[in-house]
Design a protein around this motif. Structure first.
Motif, PDB file in Angstrom:
ATOM      1  N   PRO A   1       0.865  -1.271   0.025  1.00  0.00           N
ATOM      2  CA  PRO A   1      -0.170  -0.002  -0.065  1.00  0.00           C
ATOM      3  C   PRO A   1       0.828   1.229   0.064  1.00  0.00           C
ATOM      4  CG  PRO A   1      -0.729  -1.506   1.688  1.00  0.00           C
ATOM      5  CD  PRO A   1       0.414  -2.103   1.265  1.00  0.00           C
ATOM      6  N   THR A   2       0.432   2.349  -0.656  1.00  0.00           N
ATOM      7  CA  THR A   2       1.046   3.517  -0.677  1.00  0.00           C
ATOM      8  C   THR A   2       0.259   4.774   0.065  1.00  0.00           C
ATOM      9  OG1 THR A   2       0.343   3.978  -2.987  1.00  0.00           O
ATOM     10  CG2 THR A   2       2.598   2.953  -2.776  1.00  0.00           C
ATOM     11  N   THR A   3      -0.857   4.540   0.385  1.00  0.00           N
ATOM     12  CA  THR A   3      -1.751   5.301   0.989  1.00  0.00           C
ATOM     13  C   THR A   3      -2.448   4.688   2.192  1.00  0.00           C
ATOM     14  OG1 THR A   3      -2.464   6.192  -1.068  1.00  0.00           O
ATOM     15  CG2 THR A   3      -3.797   6.736   0.682  1.00  0.00           C
ATOM     16  N   PRO A   4      -2.404   5.325   3.429  1.00  0.00           N
ATOM     17  CA  PRO A   4      -2.583   4.903   4.859  1.00  0.00           C
ATOM     18  C   PRO A   4      -4.190   4.404   4.385  1.00  0.00           C
ATOM     19  CG  PRO A   4      -1.380   6.963   5.085  1.00  0.00           C
ATOM     20  CD  PRO A   4      -1.547   6.796   3.542  1.00  0.00           C
ATOM     21  N   GLY A   5      -4.381   3.474   5.259  1.00  0.00           N
ATOM     22  CA  GLY A   5      -5.821   2.778   5.000  1.00  0.00           C
ATOM     23  C   GLY A   5      -6.200   1.917   3.782  1.00  0.00           C
TER      24      GLY A   5
ATOM     25  N   ALA B   1      14.292 -10.785   2.786  1.00  0.00           N
ATOM     26  CA  ALA B   1      13.182 -10.726   3.214  1.00  0.00           C
ATOM     27  C   ALA B   1      12.663  -9.156   3.155  1.00  0.00           C
ATOM     28  CB  ALA B   1      13.098 -11.380   4.348  1.00  0.00           C
ATOM     29  N   ILE B   2      11.567  -8.845   2.848  1.00  0.00           N
ATOM     30  CA  ILE B   2      11.002  -7.583   2.657  1.00  0.00           C
ATOM     31  C   ILE B   2       9.658  -7.620   3.309  1.00  0.00           C
ATOM     32  CG2 ILE B   2      10.625  -5.439   1.429  1.00  0.00           C
ATOM     33  CD1 ILE B   2      12.166  -6.776  -0.926  1.00  0.00           C
ATOM     34  N   ARG B   3       9.480  -6.852   4.076  1.00  0.00           N
ATOM     35  CA  ARG B   3       8.490  -6.558   5.025  1.00  0.00           C
ATOM     36  C   ARG B   3       7.599  -5.441   4.929  1.00  0.00           C
ATOM     37  NH1 ARG B   3       5.761  -9.710   8.892  1.00  0.00           N
ATOM     38  NH2 ARG B   3       7.525 -10.997   9.099  1.00  0.00           N
ATOM     39  N   PHE B   4       6.474  -5.113   4.629  1.00  0.00           N
ATOM     40  CA  PHE B   4       5.652  -3.855   4.815  1.00  0.00           C
ATOM     41  C   PHE B   4       5.076  -3.715   6.310  1.00  0.00           C
ATOM     42  CE2 PHE B   4       1.373  -2.007   4.736  1.00  0.00           C
ATOM     43  CZ  PHE B   4       1.897  -0.640   4.535  1.00  0.00           C
ATOM     44  N   ARG B   5       5.661  -2.690   6.926  1.00  0.00           N
ATOM     45  CA  ARG B   5       5.029  -2.707   8.167  1.00  0.00           C
ATOM     46  C   ARG B   5       3.945  -1.534   8.648  1.00  0.00           C
ATOM     47  NH1 ARG B   5      10.767  -2.439  11.290  1.00  0.00           N
ATOM     48  NH2 ARG B   5      10.947  -0.440  10.188  1.00  0.00           N
ATOM     49  N   GLY B   6       3.566  -1.132   7.561  1.00  0.00           N
ATOM     50  CA  GLY B   6       2.433   0.104   7.773  1.00  0.00           C
ATOM     51  C   GLY B   6       3.073   1.221   7.287  1.00  0.00           C
ATOM     52  N   PHE B   7       2.711   2.283   8.105  1.00  0.00           N
ATOM     53  CA  PHE B   7       3.271   3.608   7.607  1.00  0.00           C
ATOM     54  C   PHE B   7       3.667   4.274   8.875  1.00  0.00           C
ATOM     55  CE2 PHE B   7      -0.079   2.511   4.408  1.00  0.00           C
ATOM     56  CZ  PHE B   7       0.503   3.161   3.311  1.00  0.00           C
TER      57      PHE B   7
ATOM     58  N   HIS C   1       8.878  17.607   4.624  1.00  0.00           N
ATOM     59  CA  HIS C   1       7.736  16.782   4.234  1.00  0.00           C
ATOM     60  C   HIS C   1       7.380  16.287   5.717  1.00  0.00           C
ATOM     61  CE1 HIS C   1       8.497  16.624   0.139  1.00  0.00           C
ATOM     62  NE2 HIS C   1       9.772  16.175   0.442  1.00  0.00           N
ATOM     63  N   LYS C   2       7.531  17.140   6.941  1.00  0.00           N
ATOM     64  CA  LYS C   2       7.140  16.899   8.090  1.00  0.00           C
ATOM     65  C   LYS C   2       5.524  16.512   8.061  1.00  0.00           C
ATOM     66  CE  LYS C   2       7.149  18.423  12.952  1.00  0.00           C
ATOM     67  NZ  LYS C   2       7.646  19.230  13.880  1.00  0.00           N
ATOM     68  N   GLY C   3       5.311  15.383   8.748  1.00  0.00           N
ATOM     69  CA  GLY C   3       3.989  15.165   9.057  1.00  0.00           C
ATOM     70  C   GLY C   3       3.377  14.022   7.911  1.00  0.00           C
ATOM     71  N   LYS C   4       4.302  13.849   7.012  1.00  0.00           N
ATOM     72  CA  LYS C   4       3.647  13.069   5.814  1.00  0.00           C
ATOM     73  C   LYS C   4       3.700  11.672   6.147  1.00  0.00           C
ATOM     74  CE  LYS C   4       4.345  11.810   0.906  1.00  0.00           C
ATOM     75  NZ  LYS C   4       5.314  12.129  -0.184  1.00  0.00           N
ATOM     76  N   GLU C   5       2.673  10.710   5.707  1.00  0.00           N
ATOM     77  CA  GLU C   5       2.882   9.335   6.117  1.00  0.00           C
ATOM     78  C   GLU C   5       3.462   8.537   4.978  1.00  0.00           C
ATOM     79  OE1 GLU C   5      -0.105   7.544   8.650  1.00  0.00           O
ATOM     80  OE2 GLU C   5      -1.266   9.122   8.553  1.00  0.00           O
ATOM     81  N   ILE C   6       4.381   7.878   5.184  1.00  0.00           N
ATOM     82  CA  ILE C   6       5.040   7.249   4.061  1.00  0.00           C
ATOM     83  C   ILE C   6       5.194   5.742   4.561  1.00  0.00           C
ATOM     84  CG2 ILE C   6       6.382   9.030   3.405  1.00  0.00           C
ATOM     85  CD1 ILE C   6       8.740   7.895   5.060  1.00  0.00           C
ATOM     86  N   PRO C   7       5.182   4.682   3.641  1.00  0.00           N
ATOM     87  CA  PRO C   7       5.213   3.327   3.829  1.00  0.00           C
ATOM     88  C   PRO C   7       6.650   3.200   4.779  1.00  0.00           C
ATOM     89  CG  PRO C   7       4.664   3.676   1.475  1.00  0.00           C
ATOM     90  CD  PRO C   7       5.145   4.899   2.420  1.00  0.00           C
ATOM     91  N   SER C   8       6.533   1.996   5.739  1.00  0.00           N
ATOM     92  CA  SER C   8       7.396   1.421   6.568  1.00  0.00           C
ATOM     93  C   SER C   8       8.000   0.317   6.039  1.00  0.00           C
ATOM     94  CB  SER C   8       7.234   1.784   7.830  1.00  0.00           C
ATOM     95  OG  SER C   8       8.203   1.236   8.640  1.00  0.00           O
ATOM     96  N   LEU C   9       9.065   0.087   5.682  1.00  0.00           N
ATOM     97  CA  LEU C   9       9.479  -1.104   5.161  1.00  0.00           C
ATOM     98  C   LEU C   9      10.952  -1.572   5.990  1.00  0.00           C
ATOM     99  CD1 LEU C   9       9.413  -0.039   1.495  1.00  0.00           C
ATOM    100  CD2 LEU C   9       7.884  -1.664   2.662  1.00  0.00           C
TER     101      LEU C   9
END
Length: 164
Positions: A27-31, A116-122, A130-138
């Motif tokens: 996912p690239t957008t929260p939610g 191993a690559i894990r998507f951990r949310g945002f 870009h302070k405050g911007k939500e980005i994917p956490s990998l």
């Protein structure tokens, strides 16, 4: 071998090079949910790093095969991917600095190595423009590289949780 056979062999090699496997997405957008059919984590045995052009930009791709033999690819575009897979930077969290700090370097990812690559949310950017911007956490793990093991395509480490 005739000229036609030689041409067919070259064409087959070229087609194979272009077929990097299915693109691993997150996912690239929260939610948003993880796209259907995408494993999380993606665990592969690296077959190589290739280059390609997307929208006029030269890019590098991580290519590999999972334990079921399915081929996967992922653009090495994010800072996390570049630092871990191309620069070979090892890092760990420092409570004192409230940031990840470099602890060593193991070089570029190599064929036969497990990744191993894990998507951990945002996560939310804490400073800068870009302070405050939500980005994917990998999270990207290279257990063979960090253990100092030479990659072998047909060997499984005895004490890890990676399935091959």
């Amino acid at each position: 071998m005739s000229i036609d056979d030689s041409h067919d062999d070259a064409l087959a090699r070229y087609e194979e090079e272009l077929d990097r496997g299915e693109a691993w997405r997150y996912p690239t957008t929260p939610g948003d949910e993880m796209p259907a059919g995408m494993p999380n984590p993606l665990v592969i045995r690296v077959t190589g790093v290739s280059t390609g052009t997307v929208k006029g930009e030269d890019l590098r791709f991580l290519n590999g095969t999972d334990s079921d033999g399915k081929r996967w690819s992922r653009i090495i575009g994010s800072k996390t991917f570049r630092e871990t897979l191309l620069d070979g930077i090892l890092s760990e969290w420092s409570d004192e600095k409230q940031a990840f700090v470099e602890t060593g370097r193991v070089g570029e990812v190599r064929p036969g190595e497990r990744v191993a690559i894990r998507f951990r949310g945002f996560s939310t950017i804490q400073s800068g423009p870009h302070k405050g911007k939500e980005i994917p956490s990998l999270k990207v793990d290279r257990p063979d590289a960090t253990a100092g093991v030479s990659p072998k395509a047909d060997e499984k480490a005895a004490d890890d949780d990676i399935p091959f």
